[in-house]
Motif scaffolding. Structure first.
Motif, PDB file in Angstrom:
ATOM      1  N   GLN A 261      -2.907   1.215  15.734  1.00 22.30           N
ATOM      2  CA  GLN A 261      -1.357   1.271  15.366  1.00 22.30           C
ATOM      3  C   GLN A 261      -0.899   0.238  14.458  1.00 22.30           C
ATOM      4  OE1 GLN A 261       1.254   0.394  18.830  1.00 22.30           O
ATOM      5  NE2 GLN A 261       2.858   1.775  18.096  1.00 22.30           N
ATOM      6  N   ALA A 262      -1.774  -0.982  14.733  1.00 18.94           N
ATOM      7  CA  ALA A 262      -1.271  -2.238  13.885  1.00 18.94           C
ATOM      8  C   ALA A 262      -1.611  -1.837  12.231  1.00 18.94           C
ATOM      9  CB  ALA A 262      -1.892  -3.468  14.404  1.00 18.94           C
ATOM     10  N   VAL A 263      -2.574  -1.452  12.160  1.00 19.57           N
ATOM     11  CA  VAL A 263      -2.979  -0.916  10.593  1.00 19.57           C
ATOM     12  C   VAL A 263      -2.201   0.059  10.286  1.00 19.57           C
ATOM     13  CG1 VAL A 263      -4.480  -0.009   9.301  1.00 19.57           C
ATOM     14  CG2 VAL A 263      -5.109  -1.433  10.880  1.00 19.57           C
ATOM     15  N   GLN A 264      -1.760   1.122  11.016  1.00 12.99           N
ATOM     16  CA  GLN A 264      -0.655   2.041  10.534  1.00 12.99           C
ATOM     17  C   GLN A 264       0.540   1.434  10.300  1.00 12.99           C
ATOM     18  OE1 GLN A 264      -0.861   4.812  13.843  1.00 12.99           O
ATOM     19  NE2 GLN A 264      -2.777   5.912  13.037  1.00 12.99           N
ATOM     20  N   MET A 265       1.160   0.687  10.978  1.00 11.46           N
ATOM     21  CA  MET A 265       2.439  -0.175  10.825  1.00 11.46           C
ATOM     22  C   MET A 265       2.300  -0.894   9.475  1.00 11.46           C
ATOM     23  SD  MET A 265       3.545  -0.876  14.643  1.00 11.46           S
ATOM     24  CE  MET A 265       5.174  -1.827  14.240  1.00 11.46           C
ATOM     25  N   SER A 266       1.291  -1.894   9.326  1.00 13.26           N
ATOM     26  CA  SER A 266       1.183  -2.470   8.208  1.00 13.26           C
ATOM     27  C   SER A 266       1.309  -1.606   6.723  1.00 13.26           C
ATOM     28  CB  SER A 266      -0.035  -3.143   7.993  1.00 13.26           C
ATOM     29  OG  SER A 266      -0.175  -4.215   9.360  1.00 13.26           O
ATOM     30  N   HIS A 271       4.284   1.039   2.259  1.00 16.57           N
ATOM     31  CA  HIS A 271       5.049   2.304   1.526  1.00 16.57           C
ATOM     32  C   HIS A 271       6.476   1.988   1.536  1.00 16.57           C
ATOM     33  CE1 HIS A 271       5.340   6.431   0.409  1.00 16.57           C
ATOM     34  NE2 HIS A 271       6.405   6.661   1.211  1.00 16.57           N
ATOM     35  N   VAL A 272       7.051   1.329   2.369  1.00 20.41           N
ATOM     36  CA  VAL A 272       8.545   1.178   2.247  1.00 20.41           C
ATOM     37  C   VAL A 272       8.859   0.012   1.088  1.00 20.41           C
ATOM     38  CG1 VAL A 272      10.626   0.130   3.311  1.00 20.41           C
ATOM     39  CG2 VAL A 272       9.038   1.499   4.739  1.00 20.41           C
ATOM     40  N   HIS A 273       8.116  -0.778   1.038  1.00 24.01           N
ATOM     41  CA  HIS A 273       8.217  -1.626  -0.292  1.00 24.01           C
ATOM     42  C   HIS A 273       8.053  -0.900  -1.543  1.00 24.01           C
ATOM     43  CE1 HIS A 273       8.635  -5.457   2.219  1.00 24.01           C
ATOM     44  NE2 HIS A 273       7.400  -5.158   2.821  1.00 24.01           N
ATOM     45  N   LEU A 274       7.084  -0.107  -1.613  1.00 25.39           N
ATOM     46  CA  LEU A 274       6.834   0.475  -2.761  1.00 25.39           C
ATOM     47  C   LEU A 274       7.933   1.737  -3.389  1.00 25.39           C
ATOM     48  CD1 LEU A 274       4.318   1.289  -4.861  1.00 25.39           C
ATOM     49  CD2 LEU A 274       3.723   3.360  -3.548  1.00 25.39           C
ATOM     50  N   ARG A 311       3.663  -8.677  -0.745  1.00 33.16           N
ATOM     51  CA  ARG A 311       3.518  -8.063   0.557  1.00 33.16           C
ATOM     52  C   ARG A 311       2.444  -7.059   0.446  1.00 33.16           C
ATOM     53  NH1 ARG A 311       7.571  -9.846   3.931  1.00 33.16           N
ATOM     54  NH2 ARG A 311       9.133 -10.879   3.108  1.00 33.16           N
ATOM     55  N   ILE A 312       2.491  -6.018  -0.518  1.00 31.23           N
ATOM     56  CA  ILE A 312       1.542  -5.073  -0.565  1.00 31.23           C
ATOM     57  C   ILE A 312       0.213  -5.665  -1.080  1.00 31.23           C
ATOM     58  CG2 ILE A 312       0.676  -3.051  -1.954  1.00 31.23           C
ATOM     59  CD1 ILE A 312       3.813  -2.383  -2.259  1.00 31.23           C
ATOM     60  N   GLY A 313       0.087  -6.752  -1.864  1.00 36.34           N
ATOM     61  CA  GLY A 313      -1.039  -7.038  -2.139  1.00 36.34           C
ATOM     62  C   GLY A 313      -1.761  -7.819  -1.007  1.00 36.34           C
ATOM     63  N   HIS A 314      -1.181  -8.783  -0.234  1.00 33.81           N
ATOM     64  CA  HIS A 314      -1.757  -9.572   0.873  1.00 33.81           C
ATOM     65  C   HIS A 314      -2.085  -8.478   2.322  1.00 33.81           C
ATOM     66  CE1 HIS A 314      -1.846 -13.563  -0.502  1.00 33.81           C
ATOM     67  NE2 HIS A 314      -0.868 -13.318  -1.101  1.00 33.81           N
ATOM     68  N   THR A 315      -1.248  -7.396   2.309  1.00 30.77           N
ATOM     69  CA  THR A 315      -1.658  -6.595   3.224  1.00 30.77           C
ATOM     70  C   THR A 315      -2.964  -5.697   2.993  1.00 30.77           C
ATOM     71  OG1 THR A 315       0.734  -6.102   3.879  1.00 30.77           O
ATOM     72  CG2 THR A 315      -0.943  -4.526   4.431  1.00 30.77           C
ATOM     73  N   ALA A 316      -3.052  -5.365   1.694  1.00 31.80           N
ATOM     74  CA  ALA A 316      -4.218  -4.467   1.200  1.00 31.80           C
ATOM     75  C   ALA A 316      -5.294  -5.576   1.508  1.00 31.80           C
ATOM     76  CB  ALA A 316      -4.167  -4.372  -0.006  1.00 31.80           C
ATOM     77  N   GLN A 317      -5.351  -6.819   1.177  1.00 33.04           N
ATOM     78  CA  GLN A 317      -6.660  -7.727   1.294  1.00 33.04           C
ATOM     79  C   GLN A 317      -6.696  -7.839   2.713  1.00 33.04           C
ATOM     80  OE1 GLN A 317      -7.524  -7.862  -2.573  1.00 33.04           O
ATOM     81  NE2 GLN A 317      -8.458  -9.367  -1.310  1.00 33.04           N
TER      82      GLN A 317
END
Length: 377
Positions: A261-266, A271-274, A311-317
């Protein structure tokens, strides 16, 4: 309201996407990292052959005469492929000269259209902590430039540049022939591989026509933001796509980490930011193509691009774990690009400060104040 691309715009998007993705494979990007090249010459030749290099240059000047909506399509594709080609600076510099430079500067536009010489530009002085470091002093037969332009992209590979200078204390765009006497350079490379150089000016002379009207900066600045935001949209969209694929395959505790769930929410947050960035960018490009003012829309888009990149960059990393910091794995390149694009935009804090200044001086904001509203009775 119709948010669909028309047939020509879809064709441009498909052609650019195919050209960029076919060339910029992960293997070729690794090779290019070690090549020492300033940009991808072979891919640039492909852009010239297909006309992508002159898409936003006015038709009267020899370009395709299309708008920011079309340019956004190719920059989105470029960002997703991490393609090192000078598409936006080259043609927006030429388009600005075509709009505001008149006949004396037409030869530079012709070089841009025929791709016999690269043009570059820098508006970093608008957001740089040091401000504009170049001074233009009036002389009898023109202008004299003294000072510095920091980190000008492809400075040593370009024939001319549009840069900011202070004229009577106000920022103005000036066209500089980069081959003339009085200019010295110190070359460097951005983290994501883009070649640049610091330029020092000492007694550089300009003709009267090389200082553009004040309106030129107001015209170019929001278009530059739109171009950088379109690149960020492409970078972040591909980053999300690759990360979703990774978390769907990577297993921990006998299940894919994408099922946690934590990964799904992240990933939902990314997707929202995008999509927020996509919506703001579309509105900005629409207003620019419609000839509507867009100072606040441009700043809001710039802020959202910086935030999405961060935010997307650091979440992906983060969800990639240890493999995300392995330079043999490709995901790190997207973070490098996002940091470089945020730097070019000025960073979210500086942008918010500029947006706050705008809001304090303006009582109206948004489409409803400058477009007719037709409501059924």
């Amino acid at each position: 309201m119709d948010f669909e691309l028309n047939e020509d715009q879809r064709a441009i998007a498909e052609m650019a996407g195919s050209l960029m993705s076919d060339y910029c494979t992960d293997e070729r990007l690794r090779d290019w990292d070690l090549s020492g090249q300033a940009y991808m010459h072979e891919l640039w030749s492909g852009c010239v052959e297909t006309g992508l290099h002159a898409l936003a240059i006015p038709e009267a000047a020899g370009g395709s005469g299309l708008g920011m909506t079309e340019l956004m399509q190719i920059l989105d594709a470029q960002g997703g492929a991490l393609a090192q080609v000078p598409l936006w600076r080259h043609q927006l510099a030429a388009a600005t000269l075509a709009e505001f430079g008149g006949a004396p500067l037409a030869p530079w536009v012709e070089q841009a259209v025929t791709a016999t010489g690269l043009l570059t530009l820098s508006l970093d002085g608008l957001s740089n902590v040091r401000g504009i470091e170049l001074q233009a002093s009036a002389e009898a037969d023109g202008w004299r430039l003294d000072g510095r332009v920091a980190a000008l992209a492809l400075a040593e590979q370009s024939v001319a540049a549009l840069v900011l200078a202070l004229v009577s204390g106000l920022p103005r765009l000036v066209l500089v022939d980069l081959g003339q006497a009085g200019i010295s350079s110190v070359a460097g490379v951005m983290t994501h591989g883009e070649a640049l150089a610091d330029l020092n000016f000492e007694g550089v002379t300009l003709g009267k026509h090389q200082v553009l009207p004040e309106a030129a900066l107001d015209w170019l600045a929001p278009r530059s933001i739109a171009a950088l935001a379109a690149l960020q949209l492409g970078v972040s969209a591909e980053q999300v796509h690759r990360t979703v694929a990774y978390v769907s395959e990577r297993e921990q505790f006998d299940r894919s980490i994408g099922s946690f769930q934590a990964v799904q929410m992240s990933m939902a947050d990314t997707h929202v930011h995008l999509e927020v960035l996509r919506s703001a960018l579309w509105q900005l490009c629409y207003r620019l193509d419609a000839g509507l003012p867009a100072p606040a829309e441009a700043l809001a888009t710039a802020y959202l691009a910086c935030e999405a990149g961060h935010r997307i960059g650091h979440t992906a990393q983060h969800v990639h774990g240890g493999i995300g910091v392995d330079l043999t794995y490709p995901i790190h390149r997207f973070l490098y690009w996002s940091r470089a694009l945020s730097s070019a935009l000025g960073g979210s804090s500086v942008i918010l400060e500029r947006l706050g200044d705008w809001l304090s001086d303006n009582d109206t904001l948004g489409w409803k104040y400058d477009l007719d509203e037709h409501q059924a009775l």
